[in-house]
Each structure stands twice: as structure tokens, then as C-alpha cells.
Motif scaffolding. Structure first.
Motif, PDB file in Angstrom:
ATOM      1  N   PRO A 240      10.902  -8.408  -6.906  1.00  0.00           N
ATOM      2  CA  PRO A 240      10.987  -8.050  -5.489  1.00  0.00           C
ATOM      3  C   PRO A 240      10.172  -9.057  -4.672  1.00  0.00           C
ATOM      4  CG  PRO A 240       9.948  -6.300  -6.804  1.00  0.00           C
ATOM      5  CD  PRO A 240      10.169  -7.457  -7.720  1.00  0.00           C
ATOM      6  N   ARG A 241      10.732  -9.556  -3.573  1.00  0.00           N
ATOM      7  CA  ARG A 241      10.034 -10.500  -2.711  1.00  0.00           C
ATOM      8  C   ARG A 241       8.814  -9.817  -2.092  1.00  0.00           C
ATOM      9  NH1 ARG A 241      12.231 -14.720   0.764  1.00  0.00           N
ATOM     10  NH2 ARG A 241      13.637 -15.083  -1.001  1.00  0.00           N
ATOM     11  N   GLU A 242       7.683 -10.496  -2.162  1.00  0.00           N
ATOM     12  CA  GLU A 242       6.457  -9.894  -1.612  1.00  0.00           C
ATOM     13  C   GLU A 242       6.474  -9.893  -0.084  1.00  0.00           C
ATOM     14  OE1 GLU A 242       2.930 -11.335  -3.454  1.00  0.00           O
ATOM     15  OE2 GLU A 242       3.693 -10.935  -5.473  1.00  0.00           O
ATOM     16  N   ASP A 243       5.530  -9.186   0.496  1.00  0.00           N
ATOM     17  CA  ASP A 243       5.396  -8.982   1.955  1.00  0.00           C
ATOM     18  C   ASP A 243       6.721  -8.687   2.661  1.00  0.00           C
ATOM     19  OD1 ASP A 243       3.639 -11.329   0.960  1.00  0.00           O
ATOM     20  OD2 ASP A 243       5.155 -12.429   2.114  1.00  0.00           O
ATOM     21  N   ARG A 244       7.555  -7.822   2.052  1.00  0.00           N
ATOM     22  CA  ARG A 244       8.737  -7.357   2.766  1.00  0.00           C
ATOM     23  C   ARG A 244       8.480  -5.897   3.125  1.00  0.00           C
ATOM     24  NH1 ARG A 244      13.260 -10.917   3.763  1.00  0.00           N
ATOM     25  NH2 ARG A 244      14.564  -9.055   3.753  1.00  0.00           N
ATOM     26  N   PRO A 245       8.882  -5.474   4.337  1.00  0.00           N
ATOM     27  CA  PRO A 245       8.704  -4.061   4.675  1.00  0.00           C
ATOM     28  C   PRO A 245       9.534  -3.192   3.717  1.00  0.00           C
ATOM     29  CG  PRO A 245      10.045  -5.186   6.330  1.00  0.00           C
ATOM     30  CD  PRO A 245       9.480  -6.241   5.437  1.00  0.00           C
ATOM     31  N   ALA A 246       9.044  -1.971   3.471  1.00  0.00           N
ATOM     32  CA  ALA A 246       9.687  -1.086   2.495  1.00  0.00           C
ATOM     33  C   ALA A 246      11.170  -0.850   2.801  1.00  0.00           C
ATOM     34  CB  ALA A 246       8.951   0.245   2.440  1.00  0.00           C
ATOM     35  N   ASP A 247      11.510  -0.817   4.105  1.00  0.00           N
ATOM     36  CA  ASP A 247      12.913  -0.535   4.439  1.00  0.00           C
ATOM     37  C   ASP A 247      13.778  -1.792   4.419  1.00  0.00           C
ATOM     38  OD1 ASP A 247      11.565  -1.586   6.578  1.00  0.00           O
ATOM     39  OD2 ASP A 247      12.615  -0.389   8.098  1.00  0.00           O
ATOM     40  N   LYS A 248      13.163  -2.967   4.177  1.00  0.00           N
ATOM     41  CA  LYS A 248      13.965  -4.194   4.103  1.00  0.00           C
ATOM     42  C   LYS A 248      13.610  -4.988   2.850  1.00  0.00           C
ATOM     43  CE  LYS A 248      15.504  -5.205   8.727  1.00  0.00           C
ATOM     44  NZ  LYS A 248      14.659  -4.730   9.836  1.00  0.00           N
ATOM     45  N   PRO A 249      13.845  -4.388   1.672  1.00  0.00           N
ATOM     46  CA  PRO A 249      13.453  -5.105   0.448  1.00  0.00           C
ATOM     47  C   PRO A 249      14.396  -6.280   0.183  1.00  0.00           C
ATOM     48  CG  PRO A 249      14.695  -3.130  -0.114  1.00  0.00           C
ATOM     49  CD  PRO A 249      14.556  -3.136   1.387  1.00  0.00           C
ATOM     50  N   LEU A 250      13.911  -7.228  -0.597  1.00  0.00           N
ATOM     51  CA  LEU A 250      14.757  -8.338  -1.019  1.00  0.00           C
ATOM     52  C   LEU A 250      14.399  -8.626  -2.471  1.00  0.00           C
ATOM     53  CD1 LEU A 250      16.833 -10.553  -0.168  1.00  0.00           C
ATOM     54  CD2 LEU A 250      14.887 -12.046   0.258  1.00  0.00           C
ATOM     55  N   LEU A 251      15.424  -8.772  -3.287  1.00  0.00           N
ATOM     56  CA  LEU A 251      15.169  -9.042  -4.690  1.00  0.00           C
ATOM     57  C   LEU A 251      15.472 -10.509  -4.969  1.00  0.00           C
ATOM     58  CD1 LEU A 251      14.459  -7.587  -7.380  1.00  0.00           C
ATOM     59  CD2 LEU A 251      16.909  -7.287  -7.741  1.00  0.00           C
ATOM     60  N   ASP A 252      14.509 -11.224  -5.509  1.00  0.00           N
ATOM     61  CA  ASP A 252      14.733 -12.621  -5.898  1.00  0.00           C
ATOM     62  C   ASP A 252      15.239 -12.652  -7.339  1.00  0.00           C
ATOM     63  OD1 ASP A 252      13.981 -14.156  -3.624  1.00  0.00           O
ATOM     64  OD2 ASP A 252      11.894 -13.600  -3.993  1.00  0.00           O
ATOM     65  N   ILE A 253      16.395 -13.272  -7.539  1.00  0.00           N
ATOM     66  CA  ILE A 253      16.924 -13.399  -8.896  1.00  0.00           C
ATOM     67  C   ILE A 253      17.067 -14.884  -9.225  1.00  0.00           C
ATOM     68  CG2 ILE A 253      18.901 -12.943 -10.416  1.00  0.00           C
ATOM     69  CD1 ILE A 253      19.459 -10.431  -8.840  1.00  0.00           C
ATOM     70  N   HIS A 254      16.416 -15.305 -10.297  1.00  0.00           N
ATOM     71  CA  HIS A 254      16.510 -16.708 -10.733  1.00  0.00           C
ATOM     72  C   HIS A 254      17.346 -16.747 -12.007  1.00  0.00           C
ATOM     73  CE1 HIS A 254      13.476 -17.901  -7.816  1.00  0.00           C
ATOM     74  NE2 HIS A 254      12.862 -16.771  -8.128  1.00  0.00           N
ATOM     75  N   ALA A 255      18.431 -17.504 -11.963  1.00  0.00           N
ATOM     76  CA  ALA A 255      19.319 -17.527 -13.127  1.00  0.00           C
ATOM     77  C   ALA A 255      19.730 -18.952 -13.473  1.00  0.00           C
ATOM     78  CB  ALA A 255      20.561 -16.687 -12.849  1.00  0.00           C
ATOM     79  N   PHE A 256      19.949 -19.180 -14.767  1.00  0.00           N
ATOM     80  CA  PHE A 256      20.432 -20.474 -15.241  1.00  0.00           C
ATOM     81  C   PHE A 256      21.838 -20.328 -15.792  1.00  0.00           C
ATOM     82  CE2 PHE A 256      15.814 -21.184 -15.598  1.00  0.00           C
ATOM     83  CZ  PHE A 256      15.733 -22.359 -14.875  1.00  0.00           C
ATOM     84  N   VAL A 257      22.703 -21.248 -15.393  1.00  0.00           N
ATOM     85  CA  VAL A 257      24.033 -21.329 -15.983  1.00  0.00           C
ATOM     86  C   VAL A 257      23.948 -22.448 -17.019  1.00  0.00           C
ATOM     87  CG1 VAL A 257      26.460 -21.839 -15.545  1.00  0.00           C
ATOM     88  CG2 VAL A 257      25.114 -20.620 -13.816  1.00  0.00           C
ATOM     89  N   TYR A 258      24.126 -22.088 -18.297  1.00  0.00           N
ATOM     90  CA  TYR A 258      24.044 -23.086 -19.357  1.00  0.00           C
ATOM     91  C   TYR A 258      25.429 -23.576 -19.735  1.00  0.00           C
ATOM     92  CZ  TYR A 258      19.158 -21.959 -20.243  1.00  0.00           C
ATOM     93  OH  TYR A 258      17.802 -21.800 -20.131  1.00  0.00           O
ATOM     94  N   ILE A 259      25.567 -24.909 -19.823  1.00  0.00           N
ATOM     95  CA  ILE A 259      26.824 -25.483 -20.298  1.00  0.00           C
ATOM     96  C   ILE A 259      26.504 -26.331 -21.519  1.00  0.00           C
ATOM     97  CG2 ILE A 259      28.153 -25.477 -18.157  1.00  0.00           C
ATOM     98  CD1 ILE A 259      26.881 -28.125 -17.502  1.00  0.00           C
ATOM     99  N   GLU A 260      27.543 -26.759 -22.237  1.00  0.00           N
ATOM    100  CA  GLU A 260      27.293 -27.476 -23.494  1.00  0.00           C
ATOM    101  C   GLU A 260      27.100 -28.974 -23.317  1.00  0.00           C
ATOM    102  OE1 GLU A 260      29.189 -25.648 -27.257  1.00  0.00           O
ATOM    103  OE2 GLU A 260      30.791 -25.871 -25.825  1.00  0.00           O
ATOM    104  N   ARG A 261      27.816 -29.560 -22.321  1.00  0.00           N
ATOM    105  CA  ARG A 261      27.768 -31.022 -22.209  1.00  0.00           C
ATOM    106  C   ARG A 261      27.536 -31.442 -20.770  1.00  0.00           C
ATOM    107  NH1 ARG A 261      31.471 -29.781 -25.780  1.00  0.00           N
ATOM    108  NH2 ARG A 261      33.274 -29.755 -24.389  1.00  0.00           N
TER     109      ARG A 261
END
Length: 319
Positions: A240-261
Motif C-alpha cells: 500500500p502506498r504510504e501517506d495516502r488518506p484511508a478513503d483514497k488508498p493506492l496499491l503499488d504492484i511491482h511485477a516482472f515479465v520474464y522472457i527467454e531471449r
């Protein structure tokens, strides 16, 4: 034993016992397994894509009924393994089949039985104890004569291999025909017992895995021919993103797309990053719908050389 007729008085003497247990749908890729799971559960849980091997993880959908709970285990498609990944998927399939209470074999109404179906049916024949239901899917695509022929062919297939189908049921998940009937037929085959999952649960798949699947599906869209499944997605972190008001949360999602070549990088990213941006927009919408909260999605493409053949990489990517 003699005097064993002691009955605990129940409010309604005719009340049927509660049943709960596991079923899995098997069938060739694109036989309609995931679509059927979604129709039974009434909400999108398994990832539907007309491409083999997209449901990699055991996604379970749960059908809640007052008298029963049917838990659907979606095994990856069984196929003749060419890689270490294929081998591992097949082992998962066989273990799952031996552990469930019912196996539903999905056969599309609009395609004649082929070698792939026989391959699976032969495997099923070797699993003696589990009741097997043949489910003729996609009935909305054929006329009644074709459907009748398919029902006869499927009945024959069981006889040839020396087993009896517990039921043969035609359904159309898309047109919502006979889906409830299918559930009605599956439930009596389950063992008696209390519900195994709380009422609200539709799937016990960890959110991170479902999110990774949504991103993977979006990333494959439009490039399936070039990268059929040499792509894996790992959600590194969700915070959850810090310093966000309770009624306006934001979720940070970090993802990697792995490919072979490295050569596949351009395909995924697209000219000036346009494709990856589309993938981000599309999957972010679906993730927000799944989690019911605004999301900031940070996507990066990484090369993991020949990950389908490398046990160490496979473990890291969750297989």
C-alpha cells in the motif's frame, strides 16, 4: 451389530447430508475448462485464453450451495511433455487426478474426438476409483444431430477403454445452458462433510498469483503466435502506498515479465514501449476489478535465459 438404529433427531427427517469435495476438469487445451469453471462459480477466476498451458497454477473456483460445496481444481492441460516444464506439469496433473472426488472430462461438441482426447481418456481409465463425468462443452455451436453423434462417440470411448461414465452431460457455458444441471449431477458424487472453505471464498489462489496471471494474459494478447508460452510473470511486491488518506488508498504492484531471449524483448515492449503500456493499462483495470482498489502497476521486462528448461529458474518462477 444388532441395535444400531439410534438416530439423532434432525429438524427435518428427510434433510440431505451436507456434501463437500473436489472436482477437476480435464480436456484438451481450449476444450472450455476455464470458461466452464467461471460459469459454475459465477465469476471470473480461472484465466481463459485460447492457448494451451495458460492455467499454470491450480486455480480453484468454489461453488457454494446451501447443501454442498464443490471446489473446482483447475489442473494444467495434460500433454506429451517436450520440456522439463511439460514433465513437471504432467506430474502435477496425475497427482491432482488421484486426489479429487470427481473428474470431469471436457470435450467440445464442435470437434470430433481426436488422438488428444484418446490420450487423456486412456490416462483416466487408469484412475479406477474416481467417478468420471463426460462434459460435452460448447453445445451452442452445433445442431442437435451433431450433438447426438458426439454423445454416442463419447459413450463408446468409455466402453472401448473399459470404464463407464458416471454421467454424460452436454452444456454450454457461454449460453448458460445446463450449467446448474451439471452442478446438480456433480454434487451427489461428493463425500458427505462440512464446508471446507468460508462462504465468501471464490478461489483460494493467492492474490499475487492471480495478478501475475492477469498480467500474463494481457501480455500474450496479440503476440501468442510469436511467444506462445515463453513468458512468465512474477509479482515481486505489493505494497500500500504510504501517506495516502484511508478513503483514497493506492496499491503499488511491482511485477516482472520474464522472457527467454533478448530478441523477444522488442515484441513485448513494442515500438517506443507502446505495447507494454497497453499491457499495463489492460491488466491494471482487471487487477483493480479483482481487488476492488486503485492500483499503480510498475512493469519491467527481463530476460531469463531458457527458463522453461532450467530447474532453478522454474523454481524461482513458481513452478
Amino acid at each position: 451389530m444388532g441395535a444400531m438404529s439410534v438416530r439423532t433427531p434432525s429438524s427435518k427427517p428427510s434433510e440431505a447430508p451436507h456434501r463437500a469435495g473436489f472436482a477437476c476438469f480435464v480436456g484438451r487445451p481450449n476444450a472450455g475448462k476455464s470458461t466452464l469453471t467461471n460459469a459454475l462459480v459465477g465469476q471470473k477466476v480461472a484465466i481463459t485464453a485460447n492457448q494451451p498451458q495458460t492455467t499454470r497454477h491450480t486455480v480453484r473456483g468454489i461453488v457454494h450451495r446451501p447443501d454442498a460445496q464443490l471446489i473446482l481444481v483447475d489442473t494444467p492441460g495434460l500433454h506429451k511433455p517436450r520440456t522439463l516444464l511439460g514433465q513437471r506439469l504432467n506430474d502435477i496433473v496425475r497427482t491432482t487426478w488421484a486426489e479429487v472426488d470427481i473428474i470431469g472430462f471436457c470435450l467440445p461438441a464442435n470437434e470430433k474426438l481426436g488422438p488428444g482426447d484418446r490420450f487423456i481418456a486412456k490416462e483416466l481409465a487408469s484412475i479406477k476409483k474416481t467417478p468420471k463425468i463426460a462434459i460435452i462443452t460448447k453445445t451452442d455451436l452445433v445442431d442437435s444431430k451433431t450433438l447426438a453423434e458426439q454423445l454416442i462417440a463419447v459413450d463408446q470411448l468409455g466402453k472401448e477403454l473399459g470404464f463407464e461414465w458416471a454421467e454424460i452431460v452436454p452444456v454450454s457455458a457461454v449460453a448458460d445452458q445446463q450449467v446448474d444441471l451439471l452442478a446438480d449431477l456433480l454434487i451427489p458424487l461428493l463425500p458427505e462433510g462440512p464446508a471446507l472453505y468460508p462462504e465468501g471464498d471464490l478461489t483460494d489462489e493467492p492474490e499475487q498469483v492471480m495478478i501475475a496471471e492477469l498480467i500474463r494474459e494481457a501480455a500474450l494478447e496479440g503476440v501468442r503466435d510469436e511467444l506462445p508460452h515463453s513468458i512468465a510473470v512474477v509479482v515481486e511486491e505489493m505494497l500500500p502506498r504510504e501517506d495516502r488518506p484511508a478513503d483514497k488508498p493506492l496499491l503499488d504492484i511491482h511485477a516482472f515479465v520474464y522472457i527467454e531471449r533478448p530478441s523477444q524483448k522488442g515484441i513485448i515492449i513494442g515500438p517506443k514501449g507502446a505495447r507494454l503500456k497497453q499491457v499495463g493499462i489492460k491488466s491494471r483495470k482487471q487487477i483493480e476489478a479483482l481487488l476492488g482498489t486503485p492500483v499503480f502497476l510498475d512493469l519491467h521486462v527481463k530476460v531469463a535465459k531458457d527458463w522453461q528448461r532450467d530447474p532453478r529458474q522454474l523454481r524461482k518462477l513458481g513452478f
